[in-house]
Design an enzyme around this catalytic site. Structure first.
Site, mmCIF file in Angstrom:
data_model
loop_
_atom_site.group_PDB
_atom_site.id
_atom_site.type_symbol
_atom_site.label_atom_id
_atom_site.label_comp_id
_atom_site.label_asym_id
_atom_site.label_seq_id
_atom_site.Cartn_x
_atom_site.Cartn_y
_atom_site.Cartn_z
ATOM 1 N N ARG A 164 0.825 -1.216 0.000
ATOM 2 C CA ARG A 164 0.000 0.000 0.000
ATOM 3 C C ARG A 164 0.854 1.258 0.000
ATOM 4 O O ARG A 164 0.507 2.251 -0.657
ATOM 5 C CB ARG A 164 -0.966 -0.038 1.186
ATOM 6 C CG ARG A 164 -2.187 -0.934 0.911
ATOM 7 C CD ARG A 164 -3.012 -1.185 2.130
ATOM 8 N NE ARG A 164 -4.323 -1.778 1.792
ATOM 9 C CZ ARG A 164 -5.112 -2.373 2.682
ATOM 10 N NH1 ARG A 164 -4.740 -2.467 3.953
ATOM 11 N NH2 ARG A 164 -6.278 -2.875 2.313
ATOM 12 N N HIS A 207 -6.459 -5.782 -1.262
ATOM 13 C CA HIS A 207 -7.215 -6.326 -0.126
ATOM 14 C C HIS A 207 -6.447 -7.478 0.490
ATOM 15 O O HIS A 207 -5.780 -8.227 -0.215
ATOM 16 C CB HIS A 207 -8.585 -6.840 -0.612
ATOM 17 C CG HIS A 207 -9.319 -7.651 0.420
ATOM 18 N ND1 HIS A 207 -10.043 -7.061 1.437
ATOM 19 C CD2 HIS A 207 -9.405 -8.994 0.626
ATOM 20 C CE1 HIS A 207 -10.573 -8.023 2.209
ATOM 21 N NE2 HIS A 207 -10.201 -9.191 1.733
HETATM 22 N N1 UDP Z 1 -12.194 2.213 3.475
HETATM 23 C C1 UDP Z 1 -12.535 3.515 3.192
HETATM 24 N N2 UDP Z 1 -12.595 4.441 4.214
HETATM 25 C C2 UDP Z 1 -12.320 4.091 5.505
HETATM 26 C C3 UDP Z 1 -11.984 2.766 5.788
HETATM 27 C C4 UDP Z 1 -11.934 1.842 4.752
HETATM 28 O O1 UDP Z 1 -12.793 3.857 2.034
HETATM 29 O O2 UDP Z 1 -12.396 4.963 6.392
HETATM 30 C C5 UDP Z 1 -12.153 1.210 2.391
HETATM 31 C C6 UDP Z 1 -10.727 0.812 2.002
HETATM 32 O O3 UDP Z 1 -10.707 0.536 0.605
HETATM 33 C C7 UDP Z 1 -10.530 -0.456 2.816
HETATM 34 C C8 UDP Z 1 -11.924 -1.087 2.740
HETATM 35 O O4 UDP Z 1 -12.820 0.023 2.816
HETATM 36 O O5 UDP Z 1 -9.507 -1.281 2.291
HETATM 37 C C9 UDP Z 1 -12.255 -2.070 3.826
HETATM 38 O O6 UDP Z 1 -12.008 -1.457 5.074
HETATM 39 P P1 UDP Z 1 -11.247 -2.240 6.240
HETATM 40 O O7 UDP Z 1 -11.401 -1.445 7.492
HETATM 41 O O8 UDP Z 1 -11.695 -3.670 6.263
HETATM 42 O O9 UDP Z 1 -9.700 -2.145 5.815
HETATM 43 P P2 UDP Z 1 -8.696 -3.272 5.274
HETATM 44 O O10 UDP Z 1 -9.048 -4.559 5.965
HETATM 45 O O11 UDP Z 1 -8.888 -3.346 3.774
HETATM 46 O O12 UDP Z 1 -7.321 -2.775 5.629
HETATM 47 MG MG MG Z 2 -10.845 -5.537 6.141
#
Ligand code: UDP
Ligand code: MG
Length: 145
Positions: A110, A123
């Site tokens: 990332r 992801h």
């Molecule tokens: N996301 C977003 N805004 C936020 C948090 C998450 O747009 O404040 C999006 C981002 O693409 C993220 C996905 O939603 O990867 C899923 O969120 P999660 O908290 O599960 O994060 P991850 O597991 O992908 O690190």
């Molecule tokens: Mg997640």
């Protein structure tokens, strides 16, 4: 290890998201993943309809970013994969870095390829249980090698 102790699963699930795919980073990202010791169990290029993206991220349905997330994830092609390695879920989360690329460690996928908290290139499953559910969302048993 005692027979009853739950064994850590050695598989995780990943998607190269539409931003990274569109920017031509798929090959570089797969190279990093393979060189980090993950074996490809299953791999495909595909795309998500809004309905399918919404289903995949249903756990975030109540969050304010859900609509944008669904729109983003259905914008274009992705690459989905099941990966195998000891301690796969935790090691892969380390390899991709924090959700917000601004907070991700140097050298993480990332940090290298993501532009923003929403459009963050890749992801990675957050638990053994979800790794299984997410892998089965994309792949049939026949597609797992
Ligand atoms: N996301 C977003 N805004 C936020 C948090 C998450 O747009 O404040 C999006 C981002 O693409 C993220 C996905 O939603 O990867 C899923 O969120 P999660 O908290 O599960 O994060 P991850 O597991 O992908 O690190
Ligand atoms: Mg997640």
């Amino acid at each position: 290890m005692p027979a009853k102790q739950k064994r850590m699963s050695n598989r995780t699930f990943t998607m190269i998201k539409p931003d990274a795919f569109a920017n031509g980073h798929s090959g570089a990202i797969l190279d990093i993943i393979i060189k980090a010791g993950f074996r490809l169990v299953a791999l495909k290029m595909t795309s998500l309809s809004e309905a399918k993206a919404g289903e995949f991220y249903a756990v975030h349905r109540a969050r304010p970013f859900y609509g944008e997330l669904v729109e983003f994830m259905s914008r274009g092609p992705i690459i989905a994969a099941i990966l195998e390695k000891d301690n796969a879920v935790a090691d892969f989360r380390k390899l991709i870095g924090a959700t917000d690329p601004a907070k991700a460690d140097p050298g993480t996928i990332r940090k290298l390829f993501a532009a923003s908290l929403g459009e963050n290139a890749i992801h990675g499953s957050d638990s053994d249980e979800n790794a299984l559910i997410e892998g089965d969302f994309f792949f049939s048993g026949l597609e797992k090698v």
